[in-house]
Design an enzyme around this catalytic site. Structure first.
Site, PDB file in Angstrom:
ATOM      1  N   GLY A   1       0.831  -1.210   0.000  1.00 26.86           N
ATOM      2  CA  GLY A   1       0.000   0.000   0.000  1.00 26.86           C
ATOM      3  C   GLY A   1       0.860   1.252   0.000  1.00 26.86           C
TER       4      GLY A   1
ATOM      5  N   ARG B   1      -0.371   5.439  -1.593  1.00 25.91           N
ATOM      6  CA  ARG B   1      -1.057   6.613  -1.010  1.00 25.91           C
ATOM      7  C   ARG B   1      -0.801   6.699   0.495  1.00 25.91           C
ATOM      8  NH1 ARG B   1      -6.550   5.799  -1.192  1.00 25.91           N
ATOM      9  NH2 ARG B   1      -6.482   3.666  -1.989  1.00 25.91           N
TER      10      ARG B   1
ATOM     11  N   SER C   1      -3.306  -0.238  14.653  1.00 23.79           N
ATOM     12  CA  SER C   1      -4.133   0.973  14.813  1.00 23.79           C
ATOM     13  C   SER C   1      -4.542   1.113  16.271  1.00 23.79           C
ATOM     14  CB  SER C   1      -5.395   0.847  13.957  1.00 23.79           C
ATOM     15  OG  SER C   1      -6.339   1.835  14.322  1.00 23.79           O
TER      16      SER C   1
ATOM     17  N   TYR D   1     -12.499  -4.084  11.610  1.00 29.73           N
ATOM     18  CA  TYR D   1     -11.189  -3.433  11.498  1.00 29.73           C
ATOM     19  C   TYR D   1     -10.380  -3.622  12.788  1.00 29.73           C
ATOM     20  CZ  TYR D   1      -7.957   0.517  10.637  1.00 29.73           C
ATOM     21  OH  TYR D   1      -6.853   1.337  10.455  1.00 29.73           O
TER      22      TYR D   1
ATOM     23  N   LYS E   1      -6.787  -5.435  13.310  1.00 30.06           N
ATOM     24  CA  LYS E   1      -5.619  -4.710  13.824  1.00 30.06           C
ATOM     25  C   LYS E   1      -5.122  -5.309  15.143  1.00 30.06           C
ATOM     26  CE  LYS E   1      -5.203  -1.796  10.453  1.00 30.06           C
ATOM     27  NZ  LYS E   1      -3.998  -1.813   9.600  1.00 30.06           N
TER      28      LYS E   1
ATOM     29  N   ILE F   1      -4.830   9.805  11.543  1.00 28.57           N
ATOM     30  CA  ILE F   1      -3.850  10.365  10.601  1.00 28.57           C
ATOM     31  C   ILE F   1      -4.605  10.867   9.367  1.00 28.57           C
ATOM     32  CG2 ILE F   1      -1.736   9.893   9.287  1.00 28.57           C
ATOM     33  CD1 ILE F   1      -1.433   9.384  12.351  1.00 28.57           C
TER      34      ILE F   1
HETATM   35  N1  LIG Z   1      -5.291   7.021   8.450  1.00 25.20           N
HETATM   36  C1  LIG Z   1      -5.403   6.701   9.721  1.00 25.20           C
HETATM   37  O1  LIG Z   1      -5.900   7.481  10.566  1.00 25.20           O
HETATM   38  C2  LIG Z   1      -4.913   5.354  10.213  1.00 25.20           C
HETATM   39  C3  LIG Z   1      -4.941   5.113  11.583  1.00 25.20           C
HETATM   40  C4  LIG Z   1      -4.495   3.890  12.065  1.00 25.20           C
HETATM   41  C5  LIG Z   1      -4.022   2.931  11.191  1.00 25.20           C
HETATM   42  N2  LIG Z   1      -4.024   3.177   9.861  1.00 25.20           N
HETATM   43  C6  LIG Z   1      -3.521   2.119   8.993  1.00 25.20           C
HETATM   44  O2  LIG Z   1      -2.453   2.595   8.210  1.00 25.20           O
HETATM   45  C7  LIG Z   1      -2.426   1.910   6.952  1.00 25.20           C
HETATM   46  C8  LIG Z   1      -2.455   2.928   5.832  1.00 25.20           C
HETATM   47  O3  LIG Z   1      -3.625   3.714   5.956  1.00 25.20           O
HETATM   48  P1  LIG Z   1      -3.895   5.020   5.095  1.00 25.20           P
HETATM   49  O4  LIG Z   1      -4.733   5.901   5.922  1.00 25.20           O
HETATM   50  O5  LIG Z   1      -2.620   5.501   4.504  1.00 25.20           O
HETATM   51  O6  LIG Z   1      -4.822   4.367   3.948  1.00 25.20           O
HETATM   52  P2  LIG Z   1      -5.202   4.865   2.480  1.00 25.20           P
HETATM   53  O7  LIG Z   1      -4.793   6.277   2.271  1.00 25.20           O
HETATM   54  O8  LIG Z   1      -6.629   4.481   2.295  1.00 25.20           O
HETATM   55  O9  LIG Z   1      -4.259   3.938   1.563  1.00 25.20           O
HETATM   56  C9  LIG Z   1      -4.448   2.539   1.601  1.00 25.20           C
HETATM   57  C10 LIG Z   1      -3.337   1.879   0.821  1.00 25.20           C
HETATM   58  O10 LIG Z   1      -3.507   0.458   0.906  1.00 25.20           O
HETATM   59  C11 LIG Z   1      -3.512  -0.086  -0.417  1.00 25.20           C
HETATM   60  N3  LIG Z   1      -4.342  -1.300  -0.443  1.00 25.20           N
HETATM   61  C12 LIG Z   1      -5.629  -1.444  -0.058  1.00 25.20           C
HETATM   62  N4  LIG Z   1      -6.027  -2.725  -0.216  1.00 25.20           N
HETATM   63  C13 LIG Z   1      -4.952  -3.401  -0.724  1.00 25.20           C
HETATM   64  C14 LIG Z   1      -4.719  -4.752  -1.112  1.00 25.20           C
HETATM   65  N5  LIG Z   1      -5.679  -5.709  -1.009  1.00 25.20           N
HETATM   66  N6  LIG Z   1      -3.492  -5.086  -1.602  1.00 25.20           N
HETATM   67  C15 LIG Z   1      -2.512  -4.148  -1.719  1.00 25.20           C
HETATM   68  N7  LIG Z   1      -2.672  -2.856  -1.360  1.00 25.20           N
HETATM   69  C16 LIG Z   1      -3.889  -2.492  -0.883  1.00 25.20           C
HETATM   70  C17 LIG Z   1      -4.040   1.022  -1.294  1.00 25.20           C
HETATM   71  O11 LIG Z   1      -3.646   0.797  -2.636  1.00 25.20           O
HETATM   72  P3  LIG Z   1      -4.400   1.538  -3.893  1.00 25.20           P
HETATM   73  O12 LIG Z   1      -3.870   2.963  -3.905  1.00 25.20           O
HETATM   74  O13 LIG Z   1      -3.989   0.770  -5.092  1.00 25.20           O
HETATM   75  O14 LIG Z   1      -5.855   1.487  -3.617  1.00 25.20           O
HETATM   76  C18 LIG Z   1      -3.349   2.236  -0.655  1.00 25.20           C
HETATM   77  O15 LIG Z   1      -2.021   2.338  -1.085  1.00 25.20           O
HETATM   78  C19 LIG Z   1      -3.644   0.973   6.969  1.00 25.20           C
HETATM   79  O16 LIG Z   1      -3.242  -0.312   7.375  1.00 25.20           O
HETATM   80  C20 LIG Z   1      -4.544   1.597   7.997  1.00 25.20           C
HETATM   81  O17 LIG Z   1      -5.407   0.660   8.567  1.00 25.20           O
HETATM   82  C21 LIG Z   1      -4.445   4.371   9.341  1.00 25.20           C
END
Ligand SMILES: NC(=O)c1ccc[n+]([C@@H]2O[C@H](COP(=O)([O-])OP(=O)(O)OC[C@H]3O[C@@H](n4cnc5c(N)ncnc54)[C@H](OP(=O)(O)O)[C@@H]3O)[C@@H](O)[C@H]2O)c1
Length: 255
Positions: free
Chosen positions: A18, A21, A150, A163, A167, A196
């Site tokens: 991932g 993004r 998370s 979720y 996690k 985030i």
């Molecule tokens: N944002 C927050 O507040 C937050 C908080 C706690 C934990 N997290 C964790 O941090 C991580 C990143 O989150 P984010 O906020 O950066 O998410 P995001 O902006 O929605 O980006 C998600 C990323 O995961 C990729 N992805 C989704 N499904 C996939 C699959 N089956 N195989 C390969 N790649 C896949 C997407 O690829 P595409 O671009 O090709 O769709 C994208 O690059 C996640 O594990 C999330 O649970 C986020």
């Protein structure tokens, strides 16, 4: 010979699932700035993966990059991805299990499919990557695995039974694998981000966002770079005495 001698004078290779993004993109960029070759994995958004690569090339022209499309929940695609990285770089030193999705609903409205999809990407993906990339690390007797959990996994959250389960499961993988791999030069740690600012959280309503902000002691939302800095810290050879840990990057929300 210690691990630092093994990797001396060669660039390490980091795989960020991932990486197209959000947190994954920031991690890919900072890992490149730290001198690693970087593999950017994505599932569907090729244009975003290319943008990540361009950002890396602009900031770090000497660093090698590879973009690989693979769904982390599919075993054959994960195996092929690992093979293509070994063909390109011959090594995987750092694995960031970052790919993740949400399908939020209160439990009674959550379908079994919502549950299965989130577990498949977030938890099965972490398992598969740890297995197949970990196999290469075992051969090299060196590795850094960083799993993105998370605050929902450590504390639970309304509307996120699926979720939070995924996690929390990641924490189980982290601690068990840390014990399994400790004697082989491989550390396994988790990061538990709070709120985030990424595409994942942009979808939240303004009033919910304000309520979350009120619960963050440092009084700001997190940025992807806040998490990426913690990833780089755990990815360093010098972090070899830290394993099986869960590092909160949440502005104090989880205290
Ligand atoms: N944002 C927050 O507040 C937050 C908080 C706690 C934990 N997290 C964790 O941090 C991580 C990143 O989150 P984010 O906020 O950066 O998410 P995001 O902006 O929605 O980006 C998600 C990323 O995961 C990729 N992805 C989704 N499904 C996939 C699959 N089956 N195989 C390969 N790649 C896949 C997407 O690829 P595409 O671009 O090709 O769709 C994208 O690059 C996640 O594990 C999330 O649970 C986020």
């Amino acid at each position: 010979m210690d691990n630092q001698e093994i990797i001396k004078d060669e660039r390490r290779t980091a795989l960020v699932t991932g990486g197209s993004r959000g947190i994954g993109r920031a991690a890919a960029l900072k890992l490149a700035e730290a001198g690693n070759n970087v593999v950017i994995n994505y599932q569907g958004n090729e244009a975003a993966a290319r943008e990540t690569e361009e950002l890396i090339h602009a900031a770090c022209p000497d660093v090698g990059t590879l973009i690989v499309r693979a769904d982390v929940s599919k075993e054959d695609e994960v195996r092929e991805m690992v093979d293509s990285i070994m063909d390109a770089f011959g090594r995987i030193d750092i694995l960031v299990n970052n790919a993740g999705i949400t399908r939020d609903h209160l439990l009674l409205r959550m379908t079994a499919e919502d549950f299965d999809q989130v577990i498949a990407t977030n938890l099965r993906g972490c398992f598969l990557l740890s297995k197949y990339a970990g196999q290469q690390m075992l051969k090299a007797r060196y590795g850094r695995i960083i799993n993105i959990s998370s605050i929902s996994g450590t504390h639970g959250n309304i509307g996120q039974v699926n979720y939070a389960a995924s996690k929390a499961g990641i924490l189980g993988i982290t601690k068990s694998l840390a014990k399994e791999y400790a004697s082989r030069g491989i550390t396994v740690n988790a990061i538990a981000p709070g709120f985030i600012r990424t595409d994942m959280t942009d979808v939240l309503r303004e009033d919910i966002r304000e309520r979350i902000l009120a619960e963050i002691p440092v009084k700001r939302l997190g940025e992807p770079s806040d998490v990426a800095d913690a990833i780089v810290f755990l990815s360093r050879p010098e972090s070899g005495f830290i394993t099986g840990q869960v590092l909160g990057v949440d502005g104090g929300m989880g205290i």
